[in-house]
Design a protein around this motif. Structure first.
Motif, mmCIF file in Angstrom:
data_model
loop_
_atom_site.group_PDB
_atom_site.id
_atom_site.type_symbol
_atom_site.label_atom_id
_atom_site.label_comp_id
_atom_site.label_asym_id
_atom_site.label_seq_id
_atom_site.Cartn_x
_atom_site.Cartn_y
_atom_site.Cartn_z
ATOM 1 N N GLY A 103 0.055 -4.258 -4.223
ATOM 2 C CA GLY A 103 -0.519 -3.324 -3.260
ATOM 3 C C GLY A 103 -1.941 -3.641 -2.861
ATOM 4 O O GLY A 103 -2.510 -2.949 -2.011
ATOM 5 N N TYR A 107 -2.668 -5.599 5.100
ATOM 6 C CA TYR A 107 -1.546 -4.690 5.370
ATOM 7 C C TYR A 107 -0.645 -5.135 6.510
ATOM 8 O O TYR A 107 0.222 -4.385 6.945
ATOM 9 N N PRO A 110 3.890 -8.599 4.232
ATOM 10 C CA PRO A 110 4.523 -7.776 3.197
ATOM 11 C C PRO A 110 3.670 -7.706 1.940
ATOM 12 O O PRO A 110 2.784 -8.532 1.722
ATOM 13 N N ASP A 111 3.935 -6.714 1.112
ATOM 14 C CA ASP A 111 3.459 -6.789 -0.265
ATOM 15 C C ASP A 111 4.450 -7.684 -0.983
ATOM 16 O O ASP A 111 5.625 -7.336 -1.128
ATOM 17 N N THR A 638 -1.106 1.070 2.264
ATOM 18 C CA THR A 638 -0.594 1.525 3.560
ATOM 19 C C THR A 638 -1.762 1.919 4.465
ATOM 20 O O THR A 638 -2.928 1.755 4.119
ATOM 21 N N GLN A 705 3.683 6.096 7.710
ATOM 22 C CA GLN A 705 4.070 5.024 6.797
ATOM 23 C C GLN A 705 4.325 5.559 5.392
ATOM 24 O O GLN A 705 5.253 5.108 4.706
ATOM 25 N N TYR A 714 9.209 1.255 -0.532
ATOM 26 C CA TYR A 714 7.918 0.640 -0.236
ATOM 27 C C TYR A 714 8.081 -0.685 0.506
ATOM 28 O O TYR A 714 7.337 -0.976 1.450
ATOM 29 N N ARG A 718 6.441 -1.653 4.317
ATOM 30 C CA ARG A 718 5.438 -2.692 4.460
ATOM 31 C C ARG A 718 5.964 -3.909 5.234
ATOM 32 O O ARG A 718 5.246 -4.905 5.365
#
Length: 850
Positions: A103, A107, A110-111, A638, A705, A714, A718
């Motif tokens: 995380g 942003y 992707p994570d 996010t 989001q 999640y 993302r």
């Protein structure tokens, strides 16, 4: 500011100066009760003791990097060295400024932790039979949650299905990171070497394993079950829920206790009890020192960096509205998103720090009553040159590093790749050295004053607050590209949080308080109490509260518990500072209304008012909105994080940096070239543009989001697919009017003002041997009968101020002052009291209640 030439006859000698002989007659006593000093020291030491314990636990309890990850048959999938090299590939290519790990990062992309976990779990479940198999879901959960790491052999065993998923995801990331046409925010053919792709996929796979495998002896993963992923049974832990509730209780208790104490004792003592009337000296009467004149170039460089930073921010934001082009131009070929965001983030730090350096140098002669050591201006110009070298060198190094032009020297001269610490270690070291030189400049200008002061008085506190900036920025050198992510992230957030949110806040408080003292708005004893209260409150919450960044990045549960508890207390000083900021402003308005001369710093004070507003909204409300563990579990990385970052960084430090510039420029620009329309336009445009940015785009997009995370997971929220949805694209375009107002109406006037400061710098220069004198105002003495009527004999602050008033040295009215001849004095001519309203050489009579 006034000088000996501008203020009439020479002022009486200050007894603390040895009766004008230049030899100190003894130190001025401590101006605040011993209890304040003891509380500040104990709270700060206690906070750092706990932080030291948490640092030890970070090394002890971080997730291991297995020497080998193998299949059930013993075939090697990847090694620990592959993981570490994969981290280097991740950092050297600037992928933390594209996507994120745990995380933390950017942003747009992707994570990669969540993305790998979701994709591999989907592949494993399909391999177990998918929807047609009654036990596929259960077997998938067991594959991922069972921790098969053997600490003795350093070996991690993956199931055959997990190993097969790794092979397929290697192909997926080869396509994502090496796509020849680009059009995803990265430059075309960003990473194409098969070995690099294998290693970076191993890095993603390792982080996903830590996110799902249970800690030994626990029923939750190394990341406290983050991210939310139903396929592997990841959901909030009991720690996450429990400490969220308890942190709310701590917040309510802390805020209630603070305001109860203020209502009961009102111990700071500035609410309408100071009856001084002031005559502010016209800026044209000011004789600047050579180093003060040199700061004009600092502010011009600051404004230039500010402009470039906002242009880069607009380009980075445009990627979220149109991923394929910038109004038809293939921007990703020259300025891919990860490079654009790297520069945007680094410049946000650089331009704010430039203003802080300049204001520190500018007010030192004011604190020293006009004295300045020889060759101070030369050191100041040298520092500016070094700053320019570091800024330009580090930005070009980040470009070269991400392009791979430095080979094995990428982390030294290129980019280290850690968000906020992207610059190469060579440039990072030079920046620490530059900040240290700045402290030396401040010390040279203050050392004569420091010899006469208790360490607990404002001159020393100002210097110590400045010294903390290079000291805590240097901590970032402990985060190396080869460090385990958890360890590096711990030290990285010491810089991000303690340096930016605590010690820059302390320097801010000391500087603003000193400016009000130098303007005569408040007594030094009162401002001193504000600084000590700031130290106590931030020491109580901010030091340990650093851990709120690390809830889910591989730290043990005690980091979550303590981070949640103490980060909630961080809101308490923000509430206090917001309330007291309005008290400052109200008191300043009272001074202006009583003064026979115009107050020259209306717009500088307005920027300080904006700082108070955004401190409460951006740092307090938006910060606490994402700080609760249960919220952060779904929200981290996010749009709500971006909303907090923009409102807090620009709203607090950005507005403050511009306010500092406006204050100094009022003296640097001659009256005939000054116009209030430029700071007025900048003030309203910057604040309206920032508010539009937050409320029209970042806040609603972040809320949507967050909803998507809860509803769909999640990884999906993302993904580029979600970010390029119609609603998000509309919200991103909706931000455009606010950005135009911010830059055209806000940044450009600031740049113009700073250019005027360089072009028309006031030619009035104080000689280094000129006598010390008060500089910013002359005090018009009130009628003794009025003072007697308004003083509260039961109040220690009133009693102390009345008791210490000597018979004033009366001097003629300032030439050209309107109205009848008032009784007035220069603050430096008060005899035992100096320019700040201090008692010279003796303790303040009567304690200030802690």
């Amino acid at each position: 500011m006034a000088t000996a030439e501008a203020a009439g006859p020479p002022p009486a000698a200050d007894p603390a100066d040895g009766g004008g002989t230049g030899r100190p007659a003894g130190k001025r006593g401590r101006m605040i009760a011993r209890g304040w000093v003891q509380a500040a020291v104990l709270v700060t030491l206690g906070g750092f003791f706990v932080l030291g314990f948490l640092a030890i636990r970070t090394y002890q309890a971080g997730p291991p990097v297995p020497d080998r990850t193998v299949t059930s048959a013993g075939e090697t999938v990847f090694t620990g060295e592959d993981v570490r090299r994969g981290q280097e590939v991740f950092l050297s290519n600037g992928l933390m400024q594209y996507g994120s790990i745990y995380g933390h990062g950017a942003y747009l992309g992707p994570d990669f932790t969540a993305d790998y976990l979701h994709r591999s779990a989907t592949l494993v479940r399909k391999a177990h039979g998918g929807a047609g198999s009654p036990d596929a879901a259960e077997r998938t959960v067991r594959d991922f949650r069972t921790n098969r790491y053997d600490e003795k052999t350093g070996t991690l065993v993956w199931t055959d299905e997990q190993a097969a998923a790794f092979g397929k995801l290697t192909e997926h990331y080869a396509d994502l990171l090496g796509r020849p046409e680009g059009k995803q925010g990265l430059r075309p053919n960003a990473i194409t070497d098969p070995a690099d792709i294998h290693d970076v996929t191993a890095y993603f796979g390792w982080s996903a394993w830590t996110a799902a495998a249970d800690r030994p002896g626990e029923d939750y993963s190394y990341t406290n079950n983050w991210p939310s992923e139903p396929l592997v049974d990841n959901e909030p832990t009991g720690h996450t829920v429990t400490w969220s509730v308890l942190s709310l209780i701590f917040l309510l208790v802390g805020a209630g206790a603070l305001f109860a104490a203020f209502g009961r004792w009102n111990f700071l003592g500035w609410h309408g009890r100071d009856q001084r009337e002031l005559r502010f000296h016209a800026p044209d009467q000011v004789r600047l020192t050579p180093s003060q004149r040199a700061t004009a170039w600092f502010f011009f460089v600051m404004a230039g960096l500010f402009l470039v930073q906002t242009l880069l921010g607009s380009a980075a934001q445009h990627y979220r509205a149109d991923l394929e082009s910038f109004f038809g131009m293939p921007l990703d070929q020259w300025l891919p998103y990860n490079l654009t965001r790297t520069w945007h983030v680094q410049l946000s730090i650089f331009w704010v720090v430039t203003s802080f350096l300049a204001i520190g140098i500018f007010i030192i002669p004011l604190i020293a009553k006009g004295w300045e050591p020889r060759r101070q201006a030369l050191l100041t110009r040298t520092l500016l040159g070094a700053l320019v070298v570091v800024v330009v060198g580090s930005l070009l190094g980040e470009l070269a590093g991400q392009r791979g032009w430095f080979d094995d020297l990428w982390s030294l001269f290129g980019n280290q790749g850690w968000e906020y610490l992207d610059l190469g270690r060579f440039w990072q070291t030079l920046l620490v050295a530059g900040l240290t030189i700045w402290v030396v400049i401040l010390y040279r200008g203050l050392h004569r004053r420091l010899k006469r002061e208790s360490v607990a008085n404002m001159p020393w506190l100002f210097l110590l607050a400045a010294l903390a900036l290079p000291a805590f920025y240097a901590v970032g050198l402990l985060a190396t590209p080869r460090s385990d992510f958890v360890v590096a992230d711990f030290w990285r957030f010491i810089v991000v949080h303690l340096w930016v949110e605590d010690f820059m806040e302390l320097f801010t408080t000391a500087t603003v308080a000193y400016l009000f003292v130098l303007l005569g708005v408040v007594r030094e004893r009162v401002a001193l109490a504000v600084i000590f209260l700031d130290i106590v409150l931030y020491g109580a919450g901010g030091v340990i509260g650093t851990m709120y960044h690390l809830y889910f990045s591989g730290e043990p549960a005690e980091h979550l518990a303590l981070g949640a508890t103490f980060s909630a207390l961080e809101v308490v000083p923000l509430l206090f500072l917001t309330v007291e900021a309005w008290s400052f402003l109200k008191l300043g308005a009272q001074r202006q209304s009583k003064s026979g001369t115009p107050f020259p710093h209306r717009w500088a004070v307005m920027f300080l008012a904006a700082v108070g507003f955004w401190n409460f909204l951006g740092a307090g409300v938006f910060g606490f909105l994402i700080n609760l563990p249960i919220v952060s579990y779904y929200e981290i990385g996010t749009g709500l994080t971006a909303n907090h970052a923009h409102a807090a960084m620009m709203g607090v430090y950005g507005m403050l940096a511009v306010g500092f510039a406006v204050f100094a420029l009022r003296y640097l620009i001659p009256e005939k070239h000054w116009s209030d329309r430029w700071p007025r336009m900048a003030f309203w445009s910057l604040n309206l543009g920032l508010a539009w940015m937050s409320f029209a785009t970042l806040l609603p997009a972040g809320a949507l989001q967050l909803y998507e995370v809860v509803e769909s997971g999640y990884a999906d929220a993302r993904s580029l697919g979600y970010l390029q949805g119609d609603t998000n694209v509309f919200l991103e375009w909706l931000r455009l009017p606010g950005d135009v107002v911010f830059m055209a109406g806000g940044v450009l006037p600031v740049l113009w003002m700073t250019w005027l400061g360089v072009r028309h710098r006031a030619g009035r220069t104080r000689h280094p041997d000129a006598p010390e004198t008060a500089l910013l105002f002359t005090e018009v003495l009130p009628d003794p009968a009025d003072t007697a009527d308004t003083a509260d004999p039961a109040d220690p602050a009133d009693t102390a101020d009345t008791a210490e008033q000597p018979d004033p040295a009366r001097v003629p009215a300032q030439a050209g002052a309107p109205g009848p001849e008032p009784v007035e004095r220069a603050e430096a001519a008060e005899g035992p009291r100096d320019a700040a309203g201090d008692t010279g050489g003796r303790p303040a009579p009567g304690p200030v209640a802690p």
